[in-house]
Design a protein around this motif. Structure first.
Motif, PDB file in Angstrom:
ATOM      1  N   SER A   8      -8.957   2.760  -4.254  1.00 35.38           N
ATOM      2  CA  SER A   8      -9.938   1.695  -3.996  1.00 35.38           C
ATOM      3  C   SER A   8     -10.869   2.107  -2.874  1.00 35.38           C
ATOM      4  CB  SER A   8      -9.230   0.404  -3.617  1.00 35.38           C
ATOM      5  OG  SER A   8      -8.185   0.156  -4.503  1.00 35.38           O
TER       6      SER A   8
ATOM      7  N   ILE B 294      -6.310   9.944  -0.748  1.00 40.22           N
ATOM      8  CA  ILE B 294      -6.442   8.621  -0.125  1.00 40.22           C
ATOM      9  C   ILE B 294      -6.436   7.549  -1.206  1.00 40.22           C
ATOM     10  CG2 ILE B 294      -7.788   9.661   1.756  1.00 40.22           C
ATOM     11  CD1 ILE B 294     -10.188   7.909   0.724  1.00 40.22           C
ATOM     12  N   SER B 295      -6.548   6.313  -0.782  1.00 37.64           N
ATOM     13  CA  SER B 295      -6.492   5.189  -1.717  1.00 37.64           C
ATOM     14  C   SER B 295      -7.623   5.258  -2.751  1.00 37.64           C
ATOM     15  CB  SER B 295      -6.586   3.904  -0.902  1.00 37.64           C
ATOM     16  OG  SER B 295      -7.460   2.985  -1.491  1.00 37.64           O
TER      17      SER B 295
ATOM     18  N   GLU C  73      -6.919   6.315   7.316  1.00 38.87           N
ATOM     19  CA  GLU C  73      -6.108   5.099   7.466  1.00 38.87           C
ATOM     20  C   GLU C  73      -5.736   4.857   8.929  1.00 38.87           C
ATOM     21  OE1 GLU C  73      -3.184   3.565   4.712  1.00 38.87           O
ATOM     22  OE2 GLU C  73      -3.820   5.037   3.230  1.00 38.87           O
TER      23      GLU C  73
ATOM     24  N   VAL D 126      -5.379  -6.572  -1.568  1.00 39.38           N
ATOM     25  CA  VAL D 126      -6.136  -5.838  -2.583  1.00 39.38           C
ATOM     26  C   VAL D 126      -7.489  -6.517  -2.809  1.00 39.38           C
ATOM     27  CG1 VAL D 126      -6.156  -5.052  -4.972  1.00 39.38           C
ATOM     28  CG2 VAL D 126      -4.014  -5.046  -3.689  1.00 39.38           C
TER      29      VAL D 126
ATOM     30  N   LEU E 234      -9.713  -5.804   0.085  1.00 36.27           N
ATOM     31  CA  LEU E 234     -10.154  -4.407   0.099  1.00 36.27           C
ATOM     32  C   LEU E 234     -11.347  -4.236  -0.840  1.00 36.27           C
ATOM     33  CD1 LEU E 234      -9.808  -1.476   0.919  1.00 36.27           C
ATOM     34  CD2 LEU E 234      -7.955  -1.252  -0.727  1.00 36.27           C
TER      35      LEU E 234
ATOM     36  N   LEU F 278       8.595  -4.164  -5.510  1.00 29.92           N
ATOM     37  CA  LEU F 278       7.394  -3.331  -5.578  1.00 29.92           C
ATOM     38  C   LEU F 278       6.297  -3.987  -6.395  1.00 29.92           C
ATOM     39  CD1 LEU F 278       9.401  -0.103  -6.207  1.00 29.92           C
ATOM     40  CD2 LEU F 278       8.127  -0.637  -4.136  1.00 29.92           C
TER      41      LEU F 278
ATOM     42  N   GLY G 286      -7.932  -4.078 -14.716  1.00 27.58           N
ATOM     43  CA  GLY G 286      -6.868  -3.085 -14.780  1.00 27.58           C
ATOM     44  C   GLY G 286      -6.533  -2.434 -13.457  1.00 27.58           C
ATOM     45  N   SER G 287      -7.545  -2.150 -12.662  1.00 31.28           N
ATOM     46  CA  SER G 287      -7.278  -1.587 -11.346  1.00 31.28           C
ATOM     47  C   SER G 287      -8.489  -1.823 -10.435  1.00 31.28           C
ATOM     48  CB  SER G 287      -6.901  -0.105 -11.434  1.00 31.28           C
ATOM     49  OG  SER G 287      -8.046   0.661 -11.673  1.00 31.28           O
ATOM     50  N   PRO G 288      -8.285  -1.818  -9.117  1.00 30.64           N
ATOM     51  CA  PRO G 288      -9.351  -2.209  -8.190  1.00 30.64           C
ATOM     52  C   PRO G 288     -10.644  -1.389  -8.275  1.00 30.64           C
ATOM     53  CG  PRO G 288      -7.236  -2.205  -7.071  1.00 30.64           C
ATOM     54  CD  PRO G 288      -7.007  -1.623  -8.428  1.00 30.64           C
TER      55      PRO G 288
ATOM     56  N   PRO H 118       0.513   4.217  -5.854  1.00 31.80           N
ATOM     57  CA  PRO H 118       1.856   3.633  -5.725  1.00 31.80           C
ATOM     58  C   PRO H 118       2.756   3.906  -6.940  1.00 31.80           C
ATOM     59  CG  PRO H 118       0.198   2.080  -4.972  1.00 31.80           C
ATOM     60  CD  PRO H 118      -0.544   3.220  -5.594  1.00 31.80           C
TER      61      PRO H 118
ATOM     62  N   SER I 299      -1.322  -5.175 -12.518  1.00 32.03           N
ATOM     63  CA  SER I 299      -1.615  -4.034 -11.650  1.00 32.03           C
ATOM     64  C   SER I 299      -0.772  -2.827 -12.063  1.00 32.03           C
ATOM     65  CB  SER I 299      -1.355  -4.393 -10.193  1.00 32.03           C
ATOM     66  OG  SER I 299       0.010  -4.267  -9.888  1.00 32.03           O
ATOM     67  N   ASN I 300      -1.311  -1.642 -11.811  1.00 31.56           N
ATOM     68  CA  ASN I 300      -0.590  -0.417 -12.173  1.00 31.56           C
ATOM     69  C   ASN I 300       0.777  -0.379 -11.491  1.00 31.56           C
ATOM     70  OD1 ASN I 300      -3.074   0.058 -13.247  1.00 31.56           O
ATOM     71  ND2 ASN I 300      -3.582   1.792 -11.929  1.00 31.56           N
ATOM     72  N   THR I 301       0.810  -0.835 -10.242  1.00 35.23           N
ATOM     73  CA  THR I 301       2.047  -0.792  -9.468  1.00 35.23           C
ATOM     74  C   THR I 301       3.094  -1.734 -10.050  1.00 35.23           C
ATOM     75  OG1 THR I 301       0.643  -0.429  -7.559  1.00 35.23           O
ATOM     76  CG2 THR I 301       2.952  -0.963  -7.129  1.00 35.23           C
TER      77      THR I 301
ATOM     78  N   LEU J 254      -5.940  -0.244   5.290  1.00 33.38           N
ATOM     79  CA  LEU J 254      -7.117  -0.271   4.414  1.00 33.38           C
ATOM     80  C   LEU J 254      -7.809  -1.623   4.441  1.00 33.38           C
ATOM     81  CD1 LEU J 254      -5.471   1.521   1.359  1.00 33.38           C
ATOM     82  CD2 LEU J 254      -7.159   2.505   2.906  1.00 33.38           C
TER      83      LEU J 254
ATOM     84  N   GLY K 170       0.883  -4.260  -5.052  1.00 36.60           N
ATOM     85  CA  GLY K 170      -0.534  -4.087  -5.363  1.00 36.60           C
ATOM     86  C   GLY K 170      -0.962  -2.643  -5.429  1.00 36.60           C
ATOM     87  N   ASP K 171      -2.018  -2.415  -6.183  1.00 39.42           N
ATOM     88  CA  ASP K 171      -2.589  -1.075  -6.247  1.00 39.42           C
ATOM     89  C   ASP K 171      -3.334  -0.819  -4.949  1.00 39.42           C
ATOM     90  OD1 ASP K 171      -1.603  -0.926  -8.762  1.00 39.42           O
ATOM     91  OD2 ASP K 171      -3.481  -1.379  -9.767  1.00 39.42           O
ATOM     92  N   ARG K 172      -3.582   0.445  -4.693  1.00 39.80           N
ATOM     93  CA  ARG K 172      -4.390   0.691  -3.508  1.00 39.80           C
ATOM     94  C   ARG K 172      -5.502   1.699  -3.801  1.00 39.80           C
ATOM     95  NH1 ARG K 172      -2.110   3.071   1.255  1.00 39.80           N
ATOM     96  NH2 ARG K 172      -3.200   4.920   0.650  1.00 39.80           N
TER      97      ARG K 172
END
Lengths: 471, 161
Positions: A383, A380-381, A63, A328, A331, B155, A208-210, A426, A162-164, A67, B159-161
């Protein structure tokens, strides 16, 4: 009365950490190396793509820059080194600049755009919280049952939101009851159950997620279509099993049986015309996503439908568009650009030729990729890990004679199963910040759930997919 | 970056009592004390130099040579302090002072002496939460000093990362 002077926000540049400074330096070196050193067996376009790929690895892992900045840098470098706008002489154009920039509006990005707008609408109209309140009712009374309910609902929301954001919504609901519990293990279990369920729920659908989008985007680019429902058939069995295992593990470890816990949530559905319109559009979109085999309209096109309808009816406005999670989306776009660049430049063939892959059993290669994905995305991320590993996995598929869809999905799912540290995702960071979960508790549950998840993913899923004729 | 709370109070026992009552927040936030306005500005400089952020000022009204309300008005003219939430902790502000504090200093809260420690902590938690929400700061590093359920909204769009 004296009016306060208008305030102009001061922009402070963060000081780079040692890791970041090192990353910048190493990134620059590994970028220049393939450009100045002739690499046998790799033609000039491949060498330039290798330079970009190595830079992306170092920047995404350290990073050194944000990102999303690495993602747009990948896109810019591909235009400047590999397209008709190349600034260095002596390489054939393997990409058009238009096709590189098109990654920013790839169909899978459009799909995500629709998903994000629906998710933000659900928050705007309180739909997510109200659904959680209604769905929680059958689980009231006992702490273990409450945790099961919370995990199922969190996972369900996380399939579309998003999960977050799901974690934030659920914690907003749970924190009041969390502080009402006596300090100790039960609190830890409850606070851990939410990020775990949000991470696992993200496996379930393409939106659901990236990492899911990254796998889908790269598969689509090479002509492998996976429908919304198709993804769910591939991933939901794993999601459910891991979720139930995680519930069993967390409750046995942290929540004693028979602890009374009443999570009384009141649902207060917004009945305004705008909200009703939103409910109809959201339900319609999800229905169309799930019925693609019947009507054949691709999930991306369906995803653009709520964008158009919600904006046209002014249920959602330009302001709602502005606050979408563009970093996002970009990315993911960077990963899609990277994947197509690796394919177009011939770098994939060269990478494949580095190792005699055919001498390894297929399972060993799949295990290796999944374990690397899990390990890397722990620190790390998710994604960024998927951005780096999915193109490699797809390149390898040809070499080891396996289906690219299966291997790309396995890698993407492995990236989402990493949840052993507060920095892993996150949702974990949020749970950790509440002060109810320490690093040890998070690490032990994360390692067990991640290991069981990857074990099932690698050894259980592909046979199941074969049995069902899915891949 | 830590959130900082500045206590401006000239009487040592009162200052100590305020600091003691806010001790549970230590660790999550930075707590600084000042005995007069010059001292307070020096503390503002230190907070800024450390890249921390002044989020809340708890000021007494009657101070040697000046008033807490004057100080709160001054805060609006400085980039480093404009965004801070402002609370008067006093028993001695008359109506005119209080009106000026509300209208010209943008006073956020008035705490009458003697204060109830739990109430004071609730005020601090609430004002810090308002500050974080208003400026859309990352709440996670300061969560123990905030109303956690309320800041979760910040929050959501991360976003997810």
């Amino acid at each position: 009365m004296s009016a306060p002077p208008t305030s102009r926000p001061r922009v402070r540049l963060p000081r780079p950490t040692r890791l970041q400074r090192g990353g910048l330096l190493v990134g620059a070196v590994v970028f220049l190396l393939p450009l100045v050193v002739d690499i046998p067996g790799l033609d000039p376009a491949g060498q330039r793509m290798l330079a970009i790929f190595l830079l992306a690895i170092v920047f995404w892992v350290t990073e050194a820059i944000p990102l999303v900045a690495t993602a747009v840098l990948v896109i810019l470098l591909q235009v400047l080194l590999l397209s008709e706008q190349a600034i260095l002489p002596g390489s054939e154009e393997v990409l058009t600049s238009a096709s590189v920039f098109a990654a920013l509006a790839d169909p899978v990005i459009v799909l995500f755009l629709g998903g994000f707008l629906i998710a933000d609408g659900a928050a705007k109209f309180g739909l997510d919280r109200n659904l959680a309140a209604v769905l929680m009712r059958p689980f009231a009374g006992d702490a273990r049952r409450t945790v099961l309910g919370l995990m199922l609902i969190t996972a369900l929301l996380s399939m579309f939101v998003s999960n977050t954001a799901t974690t934030a919504t659920m914690f907003a609901v749970v924190i009041p009851i969390l502080v009402a519990l006596p300090p100790g293990k039960a609190r830890t279990g409850l606070a851990l159950s939410i990020p775990v369920a949000a991470n696992v729920g993200g496996l379930g659908t393409p939106v659901g997620s990236p990492p899911n989008a990254i796998a889908l985007g790269q598969l689509t680019a090479m002509g492998e279509q996976v429908s919304f429902l198709g993804w769910m058939l591939l991933a939901v069995p794993l999601m459910l099993v891991v979720l139930l295992f995680a519930w069993w593990f967390l409750t046995r470890r942290y929540v004693p049986p028979g602890v009374p816990l009443d999570l009384e949530l009141t649902a207060d559905f917004d009945r305004s015309p705008a909200a009703r319109l939103f409910y109809v559009v959201a339900a319609g979109t999800v229905t169309l996503w799930l019925t693609e085999p019947l009507h054949g309209i691709s999930s991306s096109t369906v995803g653009f439908l709520p964008v158009v309808v919600l904006l046209a009816t002014q249920v959602m406005t330009g302001d709602d568009l502005k606050v979408l999670q563009w970093p996002v989306l970009w990315l993911v776009a960077g990963g899609i650009a990277l994947g197509s660049g690796i394919g177009a430049s011939g770098l994939d063939v060269w990478l494949l030729g580095l190792v005699a892959w055919e001498s390894f059993p297929v399972t060993a290669v799949v295990v290796l990729l999944a374990v690397v994905g899990l390990g890397l995305s722990t620190v790390i991320s998710n994604s960024a890990t998927a951005n780096l590993l999915v193109p490699l996995a797809i390149s390898l598929a040809a070499g080891i004679g396996t289906d690219p869809t299966a291997i790309a999905v396995v890698v993407a799912l492995a990236c989402s199963l990493a949840m052993a540290l507060p920095i892993s995702t996150p949702p974990n960071a949020i749970a950790y910040a509440t002060g109810e979960v320490d690093t040890r508790a998070m690490a032990s549950s994360g390692i067990v759930i991640g290991a069981v998840g990857v074990g099932l993913l690698v050894f259980g899923l592909p046979p199941l997919w074969n049995l069902l004729g899915l891949v | 970056m830590k959130l900082a709370v500045l206590i401006l109070e000239d009487e040592p026992p009162v200052r100590d009592a305020l600091e003691r009552d806010l001790a549970p927040f230590r660790g999550a936030i930075r707590i600084e004390v000042a005995e007069d306005v010059d001292d307070a500005w020096a503390v503002v400089g230190e907070i800024d130099a450390d890249d921390d952020r002044l989020a809340l000022v708890l000021a007494d009204h009657r101070l040697p040579g000046t008033t807490g309300v004057d100080f709160l008005v001054q805060l609006l003219a400085d980039d480093r302090t404009r965004a801070a939430r402002k609370v008067l902790v006093t028993g001695q502000a008359d109506q005119a002072d209080t009106i000026r504090a509300v209208n010209e200093a943008g006073l956020d809260r008035y705490v009458a002496k003697p204060w109830d420690p739990d109430e004071l902590r609730a005020v601090v938690r609430n004002e810090l939460t308002e500050h974080v929400l208003e400026h859309r700061l990352d709440p996670l590093p300061h969560l123990a000093a905030l109303d956690a359920a309320r800041v979760m909204v910040l929050l959501r769009d991360r976003g997810d990362r």
